[in-house]
Every structure is written in structure tokens, then in C-alpha cells.
Design an enzyme around this catalytic site. Structure first.
Site, PDB file in Angstrom:
ATOM      1  N   SER A 223       0.824  -1.200   0.000  1.00 26.44           N
ATOM      2  CA  SER A 223       0.000   0.000   0.000  1.00 26.44           C
ATOM      3  C   SER A 223       0.865   1.261   0.000  1.00 26.44           C
ATOM      4  O   SER A 223       1.672   1.454  -0.905  1.00 26.44           O
ATOM      5  CB  SER A 223      -0.962  -0.039   1.194  1.00 26.44           C
ATOM      6  N   ASP A 405      -9.525  -6.865  -3.936  1.00 33.00           N
ATOM      7  CA  ASP A 405      -8.787  -5.678  -3.491  1.00 33.00           C
ATOM      8  C   ASP A 405      -9.512  -4.408  -3.931  1.00 33.00           C
ATOM      9  O   ASP A 405      -9.958  -4.309  -5.079  1.00 33.00           O
ATOM     10  CB  ASP A 405      -7.391  -5.718  -4.123  1.00 33.00           C
ATOM     11  N   HIS A 433      -7.421  -6.208   0.256  1.00 27.49           N
ATOM     12  CA  HIS A 433      -6.247  -5.338   0.306  1.00 27.49           C
ATOM     13  C   HIS A 433      -5.155  -5.950   1.187  1.00 27.49           C
ATOM     14  O   HIS A 433      -3.968  -5.760   0.922  1.00 27.49           O
ATOM     15  CB  HIS A 433      -6.657  -3.968   0.839  1.00 27.49           C
TER      16      HIS A 433
END
Length: 453
Positions: A223, A405, A433
Site C-alpha cells: 500500500s 482488493d 487489500h
């Protein structure tokens, strides 16, 4: 330097680690109050330790298998200058057989060695590295910490010839929390702020690398950690052998029709009144369209806008963490609501450990979290998208996304077409995610494959 180890007990994997106090379960209001009241540096350390205790899989393991290596895990504070340190977890093969605990004539899978202090140049305090060993460095995302990879450490640590490092970014997790000083001034552009913020994290990672003594590494970032890992790889390509971006933030460009504004000096009341006017205009246009009425030639449906309250909070750097801190003991309840829903597939005990870990690092002093508004504009699109910079990467690059995701993998697919290096886009089934927690078996297999090739 002080070390503490615990002798092995054949009846429990957890006994391979130091004894830790039990988590305060998020089951009553009184317990939320207790957790809030008892927060400290030590309680955060204990919360991290409980997740690290879960490194060893809860399955029957034949410790006599040739492919199974006894490992030594260490938690170390690595200095990065100005009195700051980066919290680091390391895992490597145990090279000194004299240190090998014996259980039923077989070595224990993990030996825990908690190093409370570390001296510059004392490389053995970090890892017992082989001459030709390779290094995997794992970097967490926003609002997380190295403990999030607890389901991945053991499998990745079993890859022959590799040492594993996981870090907390400076100002996040259990790393030092220096005062955040990067704020936009009237004579600065957002490009200036983005460059300053990127440099802050890139240089702290480079100082960490120097302290540990790594020449090269395979760098993995999740991320927002993937965003900063990319920035590091662009500046120090000679240090990165392979870049693995796990659902990275900041690649896609802001879509057309999404309008965000520069930071406003208006009060929340003024912003909300303006937002109400915009919302009213939008509803009027939609009502006319649904009734089959023709809109006047000069009237066009308003472009989609970021709500005024959201812009205000974003521009004034009101983060989810600051809200958790602001509402005191209710913050623990808020975190529990998130973890119990997001990680509902885990056992109750595991959910409690993750809840406590997230709460402890979230409720700590604000620091690196404030980088979010510098890097991303309202709407969570990068102010300076990586899409245009990925083509400059000089090392093989792998993108990994979960099939569920919320981060769109299609941006990576498009960027891949312009990249000049070997590039893959991998999707993990039944993963969101945090696919490394949702489907660790498939994620670990993909990572191991990349480490071996």
C-alpha cells in the site's frame, strides 16, 4: 547489549517466545477503558509480541524435514540518526548449532532473541548472515506495522539462502515518532511538499540500510509502503535487486470528474453550507433527468465532488489515528469494530491480538501518519502519481493484488506496458487489500516463487 530467551516447552509453540501478559479482550466497556488507560511503550511491545508468537503455523510440522530450517528471530531498534530508531524484526537461519534447543530430538522451528539495545557496527546483533545470502525487506502500509506480516514470516524465512527483515516506517508502528514538520506554506506547491515527504521516508530507509549493512535487497512494500518503496528504488536503484509492490498506493491517476480543491481556510460550517448547495443542485438535476425533463442547454450535471467535510478533515490532517486518540477509550471500541468486521474469518483470539496491536500503534503519538495528506489528495489519488515514474525503474518489478482488493490492479497493467524491465501482475484469490492475511498460503507461495527466481 541484553538478550532474553525462553527455553522450549514441547507442548506449545508459544513457549518459544518470551512470556507476555494476556491481551485485554475487547468484550466490555470496562475493558476498553482499561486498554486506553494502560497504553504505554511496553503495551505496544507486548501487542506486537503476541502477533509474532503466531509465526509458527498452527499445524503439525515434521521438524526433521530437510527443507525445514530452524530460525532465529530478533526484534531490534536500528538507529537512523537524530536520536531516532526504526523498529525492525529479523528472521534468519540459525547458524550456530550449539544454540539449537532440542525438543524430542528435533530442533525447535523458531528461537526468539529479543535484543533491547543495538550498537553501531554490531552486525551480529541483527542477523547471522551467510556470505552469499540474499535479503528480503518488508515494509507495511498506512495505519499498519510489521506485525501485519505475522502469517508470512515463517514461510518466507524457510527460503534457503535468504534473511528476512520487516520494518516499521519512521513515525509509524513502534519506530520513533518525531514531530511531523512538513506542512504546506503559501509559497510552496504540492510538488514541493510531495518531494519533501518522499525524501523523508526514502532517506530514513537508506539510513536504516546503512546501519544494518545491507548492500542489496529485494524490497517489498504494501500500500503506502509500496509507494515509498518505489520512490526508494527510483533514487537508489543500485540497492534494489527486485521490487515487489503489494497493492501499492499512488499509481493510478485521478479520474476525470473527481474534483478536489486546494486546502481551504473556510470554517467547517461554511464548507458544509457550500456542500449542501452543491448537493441540492445535483439532486435537482438528477430528479429532472429521472422525470424525463430536458435540462436547459446551459445546464450540465455537476461533476462529482469530494464532500466538504471530508476535504476539510483531509486538508487539516485529521487522520483516522487522530480520531482514535481524540475520543479516548471509545477509540479502542472503534478499532475493535473495524477488526472484528475486516478480519472476521480469523479466530476470536487472533482477532483480539490484531485489535490490540492496531489500537496500540494507532493510539501512539501522531507522526508519520500525517504524510498521507501530503502524498494523496482528497479521494486517495496521488498528488504526483507513480504511473508516470514506473517506467524509470531499473529492476524487475512484481505487482501483487487481491482479487477482492479495493486497489485497482488495472493501473499496474497499464503502467506495465511502458516499463522497460521484467514486470508481473499477480492476483491472489479470495484476498482483499490485506491478501497476505486473507490468503497467506497463496500469497506466501507467490512470494517464495519470486525469491527463488
Amino acid at each position: 547489549m541484553s538478550h532474553s530467551t525462553t527455553s522450549a516447552d514441547p507442548s506449545s509453540h508459544l513457549s518459544l517466545f518470551p512470556t507476555l501478559p494476556a491481551v485485554i479482550p475487547p468484550t466490555t466497556r470496562l475493558n476498553f477503558l482499561k486498554n486506553w488507560w494502560q497504553r504505554s511503550v511496553m503495551s505496544a511491545s507486548h501487542a506486537e509480541g503476541r502477533l509474532l508468537q503466531r509465526i509458527v503455523p498452527n499445524t503439525d510440522i515434521s521438524l526433521t524435514q530437510p527443507s525445514l530450517y530452524p530460525l532465529v528471530g530478533r526484534s531490534v531498534a536500528i538507529p537512523v540518526g537524530n536520536g531516532s530508531h526504526v523498529n525492525t524484526f529479523t528472521l534468519s537461519p540459525l547458524t550456530n548449532s550449539a544454540k539449537l534447543p532440542i525438543t524430542d530430538s528435533a530442533p525447535t522451528p523458531v528461537v526468539w532473541d529479543h535484543t533491547s539495545t543495538w550498537e553501531q557496527g554490531d552486525k551480529d546483533a541483527v542477523l547471522e548472515r551467510g556470505e552469499n545470502s540474499k535479503n528480503l525487506v518488508m515494509c507495511h502500509g498506512y495505519g499498519a506495522g510489521l506485525g501485519f506480516f505475522y502469517k508470512n514470516f515463517y514461510a518466507l524465512g524457510q527460503v534457503s539462502g535468504w534473511n528476512l527483515y520487516a520494518i516499521d516506517w519512521l513515525g509509524m508502528g513502534r519506530s520513533s515518532r518525531p514531530k511531523w514538520t512538513i506542512t504546506k506554506k503559501s509559497n510552496q506547491t504540492w510538488d514541493d511538499i510531495v518531494e519533501e515527504t518522499e525524501s523523508h521516508f526514502v532517506q530514513s530507509l537508506e539510513e536504516w540500510r546503512k546501519s544494518v549493512g545491507l548492500e542489496k535487497m529485494t524490497l517489498m512494500g504494501h500500500s503506502l509502503g509500496g509507494y515509498f518503496a518505489t520512490c526508494y528504488s527510483l533514487k537508489y536503484p543500485e540497492r534494489v535487486e527486485k521490487l515487489i509492490l503489494v497493492s501499492p498506493a499512488g499509481i493510478a491517476q485521478s479520474p476525470k470528474g473527481l474534483i478536489s480543491q486546494e486546502p481551504s481556510d473556510k470554517s467547517p460550517q461554511e464548507l458544509l453550507e457550500n456542500e449542501a448547495k452543491e448537493l441540492g443542485a445535483t439532486m435537482q438535476a438528477e430528479a429532472a433527468e429521472s422525470a424525463g425533463q430536458q435540462l436547459p442547454p446551459t445546464t450540465t450535471p455537476p461533476a462529482r465532488r469530494i464532500p466538504g467535510w471530508a476535504r476539510y478533515m483531509w486538508d487539516h490532517n485529521i487522520t483516522p489515528m487522530s480520531i482514535v486518540r481524540m475520543i479516548g477509550p471509545f477509540g479502542a471500541s472503534l478499532v475493535n469494530t473495524y477488526t472484528s468486521r475486516r478480519f472476521a474469518h480469523l479466530s476470536t483470539e487472533e482477532q483480539h491480538d490484531i485489535y490490540d496491536y492496531i489500537y496500540q500503534i494507532t493510539s501512539s503519538t501522531g507522526s508519520g501518519e500525517y504524510a498521507l495528506a501530503s502524498i494523496l489528495a482528497p479521494g486517495a489519488y496521488a498528488r504526483k502519481p507513480l504511473f508516470h515514474r514506473l517506467a524509470k525503474l531499473e529492476m524487475p518489478t512484481v505487482f501483487i493484488y487481491g482479487e477482492q482488493d479495493w486497489m485497482d490492479y488495472k493501473a499496474a497493467e497499464e503502467a506495465r506496458k511502458k516499463m522497460k524491465v521484467d514486470t508481473k501482475v499477480i492476483r491472489i484469490s479470495e484476498g482483499g487489500h490485506h491478501m497476505y492475511i486473507d490468503n497467506p498460503q497463496e500469497f506466501n507461495a507467490a512470494m517464495v516463487d519470486e525469491m527463488k527466481n
